[in-house]
Scaffold this motif. Structure first.
Motif, PDB file in Angstrom:
ATOM      1  N   ASP A  93       0.671  -1.256   0.031  1.00  0.00           N
ATOM      2  CA  ASP A  93       0.101  -0.174   0.144  1.00  0.00           C
ATOM      3  C   ASP A  93       0.849   1.336  -0.090  1.00  0.00           C
ATOM      4  O   ASP A  93       1.836   1.067   0.624  1.00  0.00           O
ATOM      5  N   CYS A  97       1.904   1.008   5.458  1.00  0.00           N
ATOM      6  CA  CYS A  97       1.568   0.419   6.918  1.00  0.00           C
ATOM      7  C   CYS A  97       2.735  -0.211   7.483  1.00  0.00           C
ATOM      8  O   CYS A  97       3.736  -0.492   6.492  1.00  0.00           O
ATOM      9  N   CYS A 100       3.996  -3.236   5.347  1.00  0.00           N
ATOM     10  CA  CYS A 100       4.133  -3.000   3.890  1.00  0.00           C
ATOM     11  C   CYS A 100       5.598  -2.429   4.019  1.00  0.00           C
ATOM     12  O   CYS A 100       6.307  -2.759   3.215  1.00  0.00           O
ATOM     13  N   ARG A 109      -2.032  -4.158   7.054  1.00  0.00           N
ATOM     14  CA  ARG A 109      -2.952  -3.757   7.828  1.00  0.00           C
ATOM     15  C   ARG A 109      -3.946  -2.823   7.451  1.00  0.00           C
ATOM     16  O   ARG A 109      -4.984  -2.758   8.033  1.00  0.00           O
ATOM     17  N   ASN A 110      -3.859  -2.066   6.410  1.00  0.00           N
ATOM     18  CA  ASN A 110      -4.783  -0.982   6.038  1.00  0.00           C
ATOM     19  C   ASN A 110      -5.588  -1.411   4.642  1.00  0.00           C
ATOM     20  O   ASN A 110      -6.623  -0.850   4.346  1.00  0.00           O
TER      21      ASN A 110
HETATM   22 ZN   LIG Z   1       0.044  -2.153   4.136  1.00  0.00          ZN
END
Ligand SMILES: [Zn+2]
Length: 350
Positions: A93, A97, A100, A109-110
């Motif tokens: 992402d 996060c 990542c 996580r997001n």
């Molecule tokens: Zn992430």
């Protein structure tokens, strides 16, 4: 170039069509496609149930189980022309996060990750594609077409990696038996990696199958079709659930040996409410130190683990997992699931 594209969310929209060559923004490594594996996620996208086109576009190039031959790679890319390569599916992402940020996009996580052929990035179901060097994984040249199994194998490499990390919560962890539920491509690759770890391998399938039972026996394993009776006999230390069947999942929990680990790999639709004796599950799982965890996707480390596992595997065994190869012209046949299929592959050389 030709590509298999789909309008996500619109059933019946999949077609083979001419699209522009892959843009340089996809990465400096140019790859000519050798083969594309097809799985349930592709069928879900084609059915309009899943998938997102790239921002600003209507159609998504389908396909995430890739295999190709490098046509062009800049110096220092880690691959050279003629290498067989597989493209990693997920990209981190943009935030990123904490997961990542350390290259563990599989643990994002997001939820703002993107995925080739699934979520907001064109896939590998085209005659050519491009890759960034950090998302290109070299495959043992001796594998040839079998390299198309790398992406599904990466899912199991992660499942085993995390199972072992959980197992080592106890310094005395010495697993003996693994039970795999489901003898599709994911289940059989889970069984292969169990055999490579020297475990006593058991595969539980709903139906009898000469091909699947012989594949399990050739791993030195046992093939079962008698449901929970088999799980109760084996008392597995590790259970890798590969069917995604809510009924089966409800039965296997709290059924392992003491200290057992249940790894869930299948994705299910909600809406399967069942009455479960949570008191019994909780009591068993607490008193036995049982663990249940879910796993999805894979990061680069898992692809590399999977590449090693495939390179070590018997090639004739792996070849029997690919039960149908169809040409690009007959792509639509690959998307139809037949009960005798294990892995179906679109072979771009046919
Ligand atoms: Zn992430």
């Amino acid at each position: 170039m030709r590509a298999i594209t789909v309008f996500p969310g619109q059933p019946g929209s999949v077609r083979l069509e001419d699209v522009p060559d892959p843009p340089a923004s996809d990465g400096p490594i140019l790859v000519r496609t050798v083969a594309l594996g097809v799985c349930g996620t592709d069928r879900d996208i084609v059915a309009g149930e899943y998938g997102w086109a790239p921002p600003g576009e209507n159609r998504l190039v389908l396909g995430h189980e890739s295999l190709g031959r490098v046509e062009h790679a800049p110096a220092g890319a880690g691959v050279v022309p003629d290498d067989l390569v597989v493209g990693i599916v997920r990209r981190p992402d943009p935030v990123p996060c904490p997961a990542c940020a350390v290259g563990e996009w599989d643990m994002c996580r997001n939820g703002r990750y993107t995925e080739r052929g699934i979520k907001e990035r064109n896939g590998y179901g085209a005659e050519r594609f491009r890759l960034e060097s950090e998302f290109a994984v070299r495959v043992d040249p001796g594998l040839g077409l079998l390299g198309v199994l790398l992406e599904p194998a990466s899912i199991l490499a992660k499942a085993w990696d995390h199972t072992e990390r959980i197992g080592h919560r106890s310094r005395g962890w010495k697993p003996k038996a693994v039970m795999v539920t489901g003898a599709g491509p994911i289940g059989l690759l889970a069984a292969l990696m169990g055999a490579q770890r020297g475990l006593d391998v058991h595969v539980l399938n709903r139906h009898a199958s000469d091909l699947k039972s012989s594949l399990v026996r050739e791993l030195g394993g046992s093939f079962h079709t008698d449901g929970m009776a088999a799980v109760d006999r084996v008392q597995p230390d590790v259970l890798i659930e590969c069917t995604g069947s809510p009924e089966l999942i409800g039965e296997v929990l709290a059924r392992t040996a003491s200290g057992g680990i249940v790894c869930l790999t299948g994705v299910t639709a909600p809406g399967h409410a069942r009455s479960l004796d949570i008191g019994r599950y909780n009591r068993t799982m607490v008193l036995n130190n049982d663990a249940v965890f879910g796993t999805v996707n894979a990061n680069r480390r898992h692809y590399e683990m999977a590449a090693k596992a495939l390179a070590l595997a018997d090639k004739t065994w792996l070849a029997r997992l690919i039960t149908r190869r169809v040409s690009v012209e007959r792509w639509s046949e690959a998307l139809r699931h037949s009960p005798d299929d294990i892995k179906v592959v679109i072979d771009f050389s046919l």
